[in-house]
Motif scaffolding. Structure first.
Motif, mmCIF file in Angstrom:
data_model
loop_
_atom_site.group_PDB
_atom_site.id
_atom_site.type_symbol
_atom_site.label_atom_id
_atom_site.label_comp_id
_atom_site.label_asym_id
_atom_site.label_seq_id
_atom_site.Cartn_x
_atom_site.Cartn_y
_atom_site.Cartn_z
ATOM 1 N N LEU A 442 13.277 -1.825 2.359
ATOM 2 C CA LEU A 442 12.533 -0.581 2.521
ATOM 3 C C LEU A 442 12.369 -0.200 3.981
ATOM 4 C CD1 LEU A 442 9.610 -1.184 0.004
ATOM 5 C CD2 LEU A 442 11.600 0.241 -0.320
ATOM 6 N N SER A 443 12.798 -1.039 4.895
ATOM 7 C CA SER A 443 12.504 -0.870 6.312
ATOM 8 C C SER A 443 10.990 -0.799 6.527
ATOM 9 C CB SER A 443 13.185 0.402 6.858
ATOM 10 O OG SER A 443 14.575 0.340 6.689
ATOM 11 N N HIS A 444 10.262 -1.504 5.686
ATOM 12 C CA HIS A 444 8.808 -1.595 5.784
ATOM 13 C C HIS A 444 8.133 -0.238 5.669
ATOM 14 C CE1 HIS A 444 8.906 -5.866 6.884
ATOM 15 N NE2 HIS A 444 9.975 -5.554 7.596
ATOM 16 N N THR A 445 8.677 0.664 4.868
ATOM 17 C CA THR A 445 8.056 1.984 4.743
ATOM 18 C C THR A 445 7.966 2.436 3.284
ATOM 19 O OG1 THR A 445 10.243 2.919 5.172
ATOM 20 C CG2 THR A 445 8.707 2.840 7.027
ATOM 21 N N PRO A 446 7.256 1.719 2.454
ATOM 22 C CA PRO A 446 7.067 2.187 1.080
ATOM 23 C C PRO A 446 5.923 3.192 0.998
ATOM 24 C CG PRO A 446 5.923 0.126 1.360
ATOM 25 C CD PRO A 446 6.597 0.422 2.684
ATOM 26 N N LEU A 447 5.775 3.787 -0.150
ATOM 27 C CA LEU A 447 4.587 4.557 -0.496
ATOM 28 C C LEU A 447 3.624 3.585 -1.154
ATOM 29 C CD1 LEU A 447 3.227 7.388 -0.884
ATOM 30 C CD2 LEU A 447 4.335 7.448 -3.118
ATOM 31 N N LEU A 448 2.382 3.556 -0.686
ATOM 32 C CA LEU A 448 1.374 2.655 -1.239
ATOM 33 C C LEU A 448 0.517 3.435 -2.235
ATOM 34 C CD1 LEU A 448 1.111 -0.312 -0.440
ATOM 35 C CD2 LEU A 448 -0.850 0.302 0.996
ATOM 36 N N ILE A 449 0.337 2.870 -3.433
ATOM 37 C CA ILE A 449 -0.412 3.546 -4.496
ATOM 38 C C ILE A 449 -1.521 2.624 -4.964
ATOM 39 C CG2 ILE A 449 -0.289 4.658 -6.761
ATOM 40 C CD1 ILE A 449 2.805 4.766 -6.305
ATOM 41 N N THR A 450 -2.754 3.105 -4.943
ATOM 42 C CA THR A 450 -3.870 2.326 -5.485
ATOM 43 C C THR A 450 -4.076 2.704 -6.953
ATOM 44 O OG1 THR A 450 -5.595 3.952 -4.978
ATOM 45 C CG2 THR A 450 -4.973 2.411 -3.219
ATOM 46 N N GLY A 451 -4.800 1.856 -7.670
ATOM 47 C CA GLY A 451 -5.140 2.168 -9.055
ATOM 48 C C GLY A 451 -4.105 1.721 -10.056
ATOM 49 N N ALA A 452 -3.667 0.465 -9.969
ATOM 50 C CA ALA A 452 -2.570 -0.032 -10.801
ATOM 51 C C ALA A 452 -2.887 -0.028 -12.287
ATOM 52 C CB ALA A 452 -2.184 -1.441 -10.366
ATOM 53 N N THR A 453 -4.163 -0.086 -12.638
ATOM 54 C CA THR A 453 -4.510 -0.146 -14.062
ATOM 55 C C THR A 453 -4.844 1.219 -14.642
ATOM 56 O OG1 THR A 453 -6.839 -0.580 -13.539
ATOM 57 C CG2 THR A 453 -5.388 -2.494 -13.799
ATOM 58 N N GLY A 454 -4.855 2.249 -13.824
ATOM 59 C CA GLY A 454 -5.259 3.564 -14.298
ATOM 60 C C GLY A 454 -4.093 4.437 -14.713
#
Length: 745
Positions: A442-454
């Protein structure tokens, strides 16, 4: 050789279907906005394909000409130091007093062209007729556009009239402006086929060059299509006149799309019925080559090379556009630019890449045969009435300046990924959430998403997977959004380019007695994330609610309406809005409402349809108005806005205002279920909910985000849902006495 240039173009088709004209300039609003040209100039564009269309200037009579609009705009372009490439006919058949099969069409068109040259003698670049071959196919071979012919003789006549018209037009223009250059455009694809249909592919691969070959005087008796043209009632005299009096393009304009390459296959059962067609010998499917697993498209780079070698004149990509999600638009533009740049460095005479459809396009999904208002966003989004620069605009400015592009634009587009193929039908993919590829990739550039259970967090992960957006989906154990040390640790580990916060406290009624937990998750958490994103220059989006409003407004609320929540949940969301934007002015805050999605059961629509399918009573409030929001639409729009670097508060919801009872009834109708007598509408006051609810929290946007209608969303919900809403067998037996006989049969 100099640098590759960035050119631009504005979709300006005026085509005719029956007695109705379709006008792209009117639909985009550019017909009434001179200021659009200033935002176009800001991209760093050198030349702009621009319309001075016959149908606009002289719609009723050739001598009744109105130059006001064209004069104002061409003078503005000159002031902005942009050279116009003037187009006179764009997928049109001309004004009402002519058409492509009119024997006098060439002479009438040339007369108009001379009038344009007299009016603007300083203009040096012309595309008299855009894509003659494509227009002839659509108008006189397929019958989609006026004059709606469907035979080879009409097709050849329509093509010849446009080519002869171009020849005469350039002669007339050069009487006024001797140095005028012809920039001749057409779609340049390639036809792939099974061995059985290779003869048809060969024919079409010769045919794709016809516009340029005819103008260049290359179609002589030795040309592979000489017999076809003369056999289609085009006289040898007409063809030899073009050979003896050529009008070759000074610049070859190549228009190339993902769908420009086709595949022909006689095995019809493998393909949808709408792809089936025929010639005199075979019936076959005609599909996009990129969608066939066994086919490797030739690609733009090779086709540009072929055009350079065939004509030995400068070549320009005169249309680069993709109607798709934002990152895919960026990837397509980046790939086209790279192709042009590579060939230029190799010594090929590729001058420029044209960012087409700068203001977007309307109804190309029906090939301009229906006026549905279906909008494909361009480099600018015009849905608010004012062009808004998208991520594609930011990308183009960087490319034109020789700067590095956003890493998302450098990732492979869907046409380069393994899931591109639809034929043969792909195996059903297994659900996969989490980090899709290794961090190093990813070249250390992912999209970070919170709320894995929602619901929302999982939907973001699923759609990022579909869109080829690298992401990491976090649980609370991975990162506690209200704990500064936890947030710092996660951001250090993953180094995201953006963070999407879908976590939060969602129990509206429980919040009345659990305000501390509500404010921690809904206010403190997003503010903590915003502060860290601000410090690290990470893009950030978080979600708010329609419950920030008190419901006293009769019309839908827009972004500029003053919030005034009536419950703890709404107050926690409003405080988050204020404090997030104070901590990070560039943050994106999405207000949405009553969302429902196809991938879990945690929504109102699912429960309503399940009750109706099982003939169970279902209670719904009849006097509280909301704007339902389809989760896939919400996620896709949010990702686009995030990539666009949008900031501030945006309302994102589907179109339509409904009470909860009306939503349940509409869902039943769309699903083919009977709501009555199972639906039990009740007043809101009778529900006795702990948290006060506003009477109306419908949302609308002043900023131009217009999702599809709720009814359209419900249809897609049923199509995408992993649950089939059908009455149980017992209910069907009760309803239809013939059920048992049908089952036995």
């Amino acid at each position: 050789m100099g640098n590759l240039e960035l050119w631009g173009g504005i979709e300006c088709t005026v085509n005719r279907v029956g007695e109705q004209y379709f006008d792209q300039l009117a639909q985009s609003g550019h017909a009434h906005r001179l200021s659009d040209l200033e935002v176009v100039a800001d991209l760093g564009i050198k030349k702009l394909r621009y319309p001075v269309l016959w149908e606009h200037v002289a719609p009723e009579h050739p001598e009744n000409q109105n130059w006001e609009w064209a004069t104002e705009r061409l003078n503005k372009l000159r002031d902005l130091s942009i050279d116009p490439i003037v187009g006179l006919l764009h997928h049109g058949s001309g004004p009402q007093y002519t058409n492509l099969l009119d024997p006098d069409f060439p002479e009438k068109f040339a007369t108009y062209a001379k009038s344009v040259a007299r009016q603007f003698p300083w203009v040096t670049h012309y595309t008299p007729i855009n894509e003659p071959l494509t227009t002839a196919r659509f108008s006189a071979l397929y019958g989609l556009w006026y004059p709606h012919a469907q035979d080879d003789a009409s097709f050849v006549k329509a093509l010849y009239n446009q080519i002869k018209g171009t020849q005469l037009a350039m002669q007339a223009i050069r009487e006024i402006t001797p140095e005028a250059k012809l920039v001749q455009t057409d779609d340049l694809g390639y036809i792939h086929a099974t061995p059985t249909l290779q003869y048809q592919a060969d024919f079409e691969n010769y045919r794709r060059w016809l516009s340029w070959d005819l103008l260049a005087g290359k179609v002589n008796p030795q040309h592979p299509l000489w017999d076809y043209l003369t056999g289609s009632q085009l006289s040898t005299e007409a063809l030899l006149d073009l050979v003896n009096n050529p009008c070759p393009a000074d610049i070859i304009g190549v228009n190339y799309y993902v769908t420009s390459e086709r595949y022909l296959d006689e095995h019809l059962i493998q393909y949808p019925v709408h792809t089936h067609g025929s010639n005199d010998q075979h019936r076959y499917a005609d599909v996009e080559a990129v969608r066939v697993a066994s086919v490797t498209p030739v690609g733009l780079q090779q086709l540009l090379t072929d055009a350079c070698d065939r004509y030995n004149v400068p070549v320009v990509v005169t249309e680069a556009h993709l109607g798709c999600s934002r990152e895919e638009q960026m990837r397509w533009l980046h790939e086209v630019w790279d192709s042009g740049l590579f060939l230029r460095k190799q010594g090929k005479n590729v001058l420029a890449v044209t960012a087409w459809s700068l203001l977007g396009a309307y109804d190309w999904n029906t090939l301009l045969t229906q006026n549905n208002g279906h909008y494909e966003c361009g480099v600018f989004d015009v849905r608010s009435g004012t062009p808004r620069a998208t991520a594609a605009a930011h990308l183009l400015k960087k490319l034109a300046a020789g700067q590095d592009a956003h890493h998302i634009a450098r990732l492979p587009g869907w046409w380069k990924r393994s899931n591109r193929a639809l034929y043969p039908e792909p195996q059903e993919a297994t659900e996969c959430f989490g980090l899709p590829v290794d961090l190093e990739e990813l070249s250390h550039t992912p999209l970070l998403i919170t709320g894995a259970t929602g619901t929302l967090g999982r939907a973001f992960a699923r759609i990022c997977e579909d869109r080829g957006l690298p992401y990491v989906l976090l649980t609370r154990q991975d990162m506690d959004i209200a704990d500064s040390a936890s947030v710092e640790k996660a951001l250090t580990k993953y180094k995201p380019w953006a963070l999407v916060n879908t976590a939060g406290y969602v129990r509206v009624d429980d919040a009345e007695n659990d305000s501390m937990a509500c404010y921690r998750e809904n206010t403190q958490g997003p503010v903590c994330l915003a502060r860290h994103c601000q410090a690290r220059n990470i893009a950030f989006v978080t979600f708010s609610s329609d419950l920030v409003f008190n419901g006293e407004k009769a019309e839908p609320y827009t972004e500029t309406d003053q919030p005034n929540p009536v419950n703890v949940y709404g107050r926690s969301k409003l405080l988050a809005e204020v404090q997030v934007l104070a901590a990070m002015p560039g943050a994106l805050v999405i207000r949405t409402s009553a969302f429902f999605g196809p991938w879990d059961e945690h929504n109102f629509v699912f429960h309503a349809l399940r009750a109706f399918a099982h003939r169970e009573p279902f209670t719904a409030v009849e006097d509280a108005k909301i704007t339902p929001t389809y989760v896939p639409d919400l996620v896709s729009a949010t990702l686009d806005l995030l990539l666009d670097q949008a900031h501030g508060i945006w309302h994102v919801a589907n179109q339509g205002t409904y009470t909860w009872a009306e939503l349940a009834d509409l869902a039943a109708k769309v699903a083919g279920l009977e709501a009555a007598p199972h639906l039990q509408p009740v007043p809101q006051k009778d529900v006795n909910l702990p948290a006060p609810r506003p009477a109306c929290t419908a949302l609308a946007s002043e900023k131009g985000i217009h999702l599809p209608s709720v009814e359209d969303a419900l249809r897609r919900f049923l199509w995408q849902s992993e649950v089939c809403f059908r009455p149980p067998v017992a209910a069907l037996e009760d309803q239809d006495p013939s059920f048992e006989m049908a089952a036995q049969a």
